[in-house]
Design a protein around this motif. Structure first.
Motif, PDB file in Angstrom:
ATOM      1  N   VAL A 159       4.169 -19.234 -24.209  1.00 27.30           N
ATOM      2  CA  VAL A 159       4.788 -17.822 -23.443  1.00 27.30           C
ATOM      3  C   VAL A 159       3.596 -16.561 -23.926  1.00 27.30           C
ATOM      4  O   VAL A 159       3.632 -16.543 -25.212  1.00 27.30           O
TER       5      VAL A 159
ATOM      6  N   GLY B 146      11.734 -19.722 -18.435  1.00 27.83           N
ATOM      7  CA  GLY B 146      13.204 -20.857 -18.734  1.00 27.83           C
ATOM      8  C   GLY B 146      12.936 -21.408 -17.566  1.00 27.83           C
ATOM      9  O   GLY B 146      13.709 -22.767 -16.917  1.00 27.83           O
TER      10      GLY B 146
ATOM     11  N   ALA C  62       7.695  -8.542 -22.204  1.00 26.82           N
ATOM     12  CA  ALA C  62       8.013 -10.218 -22.470  1.00 26.82           C
ATOM     13  C   ALA C  62       9.509 -10.700 -22.145  1.00 26.82           C
ATOM     14  O   ALA C  62      10.051 -11.948 -22.038  1.00 26.82           O
TER      15      ALA C  62
ATOM     16  N   ARG D 195      10.299 -14.322 -20.863  1.00 27.41           N
ATOM     17  CA  ARG D 195      10.638 -15.695 -20.828  1.00 27.41           C
ATOM     18  C   ARG D 195      11.619 -16.468 -19.739  1.00 27.41           C
ATOM     19  O   ARG D 195      12.177 -17.449 -19.870  1.00 27.41           O
TER      20      ARG D 195
ATOM     21  N   ALA E 167       9.641 -21.871 -24.292  1.00 32.96           N
ATOM     22  CA  ALA E 167      10.605 -21.376 -23.128  1.00 32.96           C
ATOM     23  C   ALA E 167      11.081 -19.913 -24.020  1.00 32.96           C
ATOM     24  O   ALA E 167      10.732 -18.796 -23.444  1.00 32.96           O
ATOM     25  N   ASP E 168      11.299 -20.281 -24.876  1.00 33.67           N
ATOM     26  CA  ASP E 168      11.758 -18.739 -25.919  1.00 33.67           C
ATOM     27  C   ASP E 168      10.992 -18.811 -26.952  1.00 33.67           C
ATOM     28  O   ASP E 168      11.649 -17.588 -27.210  1.00 33.67           O
ATOM     29  N   ASP E 169       9.899 -19.271 -27.450  1.00 36.28           N
ATOM     30  CA  ASP E 169       9.227 -18.222 -27.493  1.00 36.28           C
ATOM     31  C   ASP E 169       8.308 -17.692 -27.179  1.00 36.28           C
ATOM     32  O   ASP E 169       7.141 -18.060 -26.152  1.00 36.28           O
ATOM     33  N   VAL E 170       7.756 -15.883 -27.678  1.00 37.10           N
ATOM     34  CA  VAL E 170       7.510 -15.671 -26.950  1.00 37.10           C
ATOM     35  C   VAL E 170       6.629 -14.504 -27.694  1.00 37.10           C
ATOM     36  O   VAL E 170       7.234 -14.081 -28.835  1.00 37.10           O
TER      37      VAL E 170
END
Length: 397
Positions: A104, A71, A63, A67, A78-81
Motif C-alpha cells: 500500500v 484492509g 495513508a 490502509r 494491508a497495515d504497512d503503508v
C-alpha cells in the motif's frame, strides 16, 4: 468528513473573505463520504492472490484511508503503508528492498508511481499497472501491461496502455488473466497434438525407408489428406477447450520458459513412437497376410487417423487425467470434430472416387476392430505416463 454551517450576513454583501467565516457560524451537521471497494472486487483480489498475482495499491489518498481500503480488499500486507514523503526520504536501494513487502502506497505523485513500477521490474516481475489520469500515463507506458479505465479514463491513459477496461471493473482484470491462461493452454495443447502426430507420420516413412521397403506404407497424397482433414477437425477443436478447473490456482509461468519444455519434447517423442509402432505394425501385418498394397495402406491411414482421435482426448489436459466424464465428454466441439472426421474417413475408404484419387480400398469390419483396438493403446499409455509424472511431481512438492 465535511461540516456544513451557515452565517447571516447583510443583504448588500457580495464578497466573502476568510475572516467572514472565523466566527458566528451556526452548525447544520456533519457529512461522511465513503467510496468503498466493490464486493466483486474483493473476491477478484482473492482470486488473483490464489493465482500467484500480488495486488498492490498506489493512491493519492491519505495513508489512513489507504490502509482502511486495503484492509477491506484483504491485500497481503494491508497495515504497512508507505507515503510519498517517506519514499522521497529513501534511497533507491532501500526502496528496492522494501518494494516487495509493501503493498500500500499513499499520497504518491506520478513520479513515485513510475519509480515503483521500475523497481518492481528490476526484481524480474511482470507488472500490470492500472490508471485513469494523464499523470498515470508514464507508469502505464513503463509497465509490462498498462491497463486504462475506459469509462472515466483520459485519452492519454488509454493511448499509453495495452488494455482498456470498458467497465472500469477490477473483476475484468481477473477474467482477462483467466482467459489469457486458457488461450495459452489451448495453444500448447494444439502444439502437443500436432507435433506428435506429424512425428508419427514422418517416423513411419523413415522406418519403411530404413527397412528397405520398395512400397511405402503411406503415399504423399495420403499424408496430405491426413494432415488436411485432422487439422481442420481435430486440431481446431482444441481451440474451443474451456478453462481447466484449477487454472486460477496455478502459479504464474516463467516468462523466459520456452514453450517446448523437456516434458513437451518427451511427450512428442513418446507419442510419435506409439503411432509409428501401431501404424507400421498393422501395415506389415496386412502385407504378411497377403493383402494388396492399396488395402494395407488404407489400414495404415485409418490406423493413423484413429490414433489421432484417441490422442485428442489425451491432449485435452496436459497433465491432468481425462478418463472421466469431463475429460471424455466435456467439450462438445471435440465430439463434433470426431464425428465429422469419421464420416470423412468412411468416404475416404469406401467411395469409388476417393479410392481412385487416394489409392485406397474397402476394408473389412474385422480390420476396423483391430484398428480401433490398436489405436486405443495411445489413450491408455499416455494416461499412464501422466500418472507417473503426477506421482513424481507430488513427491517433489
Amino acid at each position: 468528513m465535511l461540516a456544513v454551517a451557515f452565517k447571516s450576513v447583510p443583504g448588500h454583501k457580495r464578497e466573502l473573505d476568510f475572516s467572514d467565516v472565523e466566527n458566528d457560524l451556526v452548525i447544520l451537521g456533519l457529512l461522511g463520504l465513503i467510496d468503498p471497494p466493490r464486493v466483486e472486487a474483493i473476491a477478484a483480489v482473492r482470486q488473483c492472490q490464489a493465482a500467484g498475482i500480488r495486488v498492490k495499491m498506489i493512491t493519492g489518498d491519505h495513508a489512513a484511508t489507504a490502509r482502511a481500503i486495503a484492509g477491506q480488499l484483504q491485500l497481503g500486507n494491508a497495515d504497512d503503508v508507505l507515503t510519498g514523503h517517506e519514499l522521497e526520504q529513501m534511497s533507491d536501494e532501500e526502496l528496492r528492498q522494501r518494494v516487495l513487502d509493501v503493498d500500500v502506497y499513499a499520497r504518491v505523485s506520478p513520479n513515485h508511481k513510475l519509480q515503483l513500477v521500475r523497481l518492481l521490474q528490476d526484481h524480474g516481475l511482470v507488472i500490470a499497472m492500472t490508471g485513469d489520469g494523464v499523470n498515470d500515463a508514464p507508469a502505464l507506458k513503463r509497465a509490462d501491461v498498462g491497463v486504462a479505465m475506459g469509462y472515466k479514463g483520459t485519452e492519454a491513459a488509454k493511448e499509453a496502455s495495452e488494455m482498456v477496461l470498458i467497465d472500469d471493473n477490477f473483476v475484468s482484470i481477473a477474467h482477462a488473466v483467466e482467459e489469457g491462461r486458457t488461450v495459452y493452454d489451448n495453444l500448447k495443447k494444439a502444439i502437443l497434438f500436432i507435433l506428435p502426430t506429424n512425428g508419427g507420420e514422418a517416423l513411419t516413412i523413415i522406418a519403411a525407408i530404413l527397412f528397405g521397403f520398395q512400397q511405402l506404407p503411406l503415399t504423399a497424397v495420403q499424408i496430405l489428406w491426413v494432415n488436411m482433414i485432422t487439422a481442420v477437425t481435430l486440431a481446431l477443436a482444441l481451440a474451443f477447450e474451456p478453462s481447466e478447473p484449477m487454472v486460477m490456482q496455478r502459479q504464474p509461468r516463467n516468462p523466459q520458459q520456452p514453450m517446448l519444455t523437456l516434458l513437451f519434447l518427451w511427450r512428442i517423442a513418446f507419442v510419435s513412437v506409439i503411432l509409428l509402432t501401431g501404424t507400421f505394425g498393422l501395415f506389415l501385418w496386412e502385407m504378411e497376410l497377403g493383402a494388396t498394397i492399396e488395402y494395407a495402406r488404407t489400414v495404415a491411414v485409418n490406423t493413423l487417423v484413429m490414433f489421432e482421435i484417441f490422442y485428442l482426448f489425451n491432449s485435452r489436459y496436459i497433465i491432468a487425467p481425462v478418463l472421466n466424464r469431463a475429460g471424455l465428454l466435456g467439450n462438445r466441439y471435440v465430439l463434433l470434430a470426431i464425428t465429422l472426421l469419421i464420416v470423412f474417413q468412411l468416404g475416404f475408404t469406401y467411395l469409388a472416387p476417393m479410392q481412385a484419387l487416394f489409392g485406397t480400398a474397402a476394408i473389412t469390419l474385422a480390420a476396423w476392430g483391430i484398428i480401433v483396438l490398436v489405436a486405443s493403446s495411445v489413450l491408455i499409455l499416455v494416461e499412464l505416463e501422466k500418472a507417473v509424472i503426477r506421482h513424481f511431481a507430488t513427491k517433489e512438492t
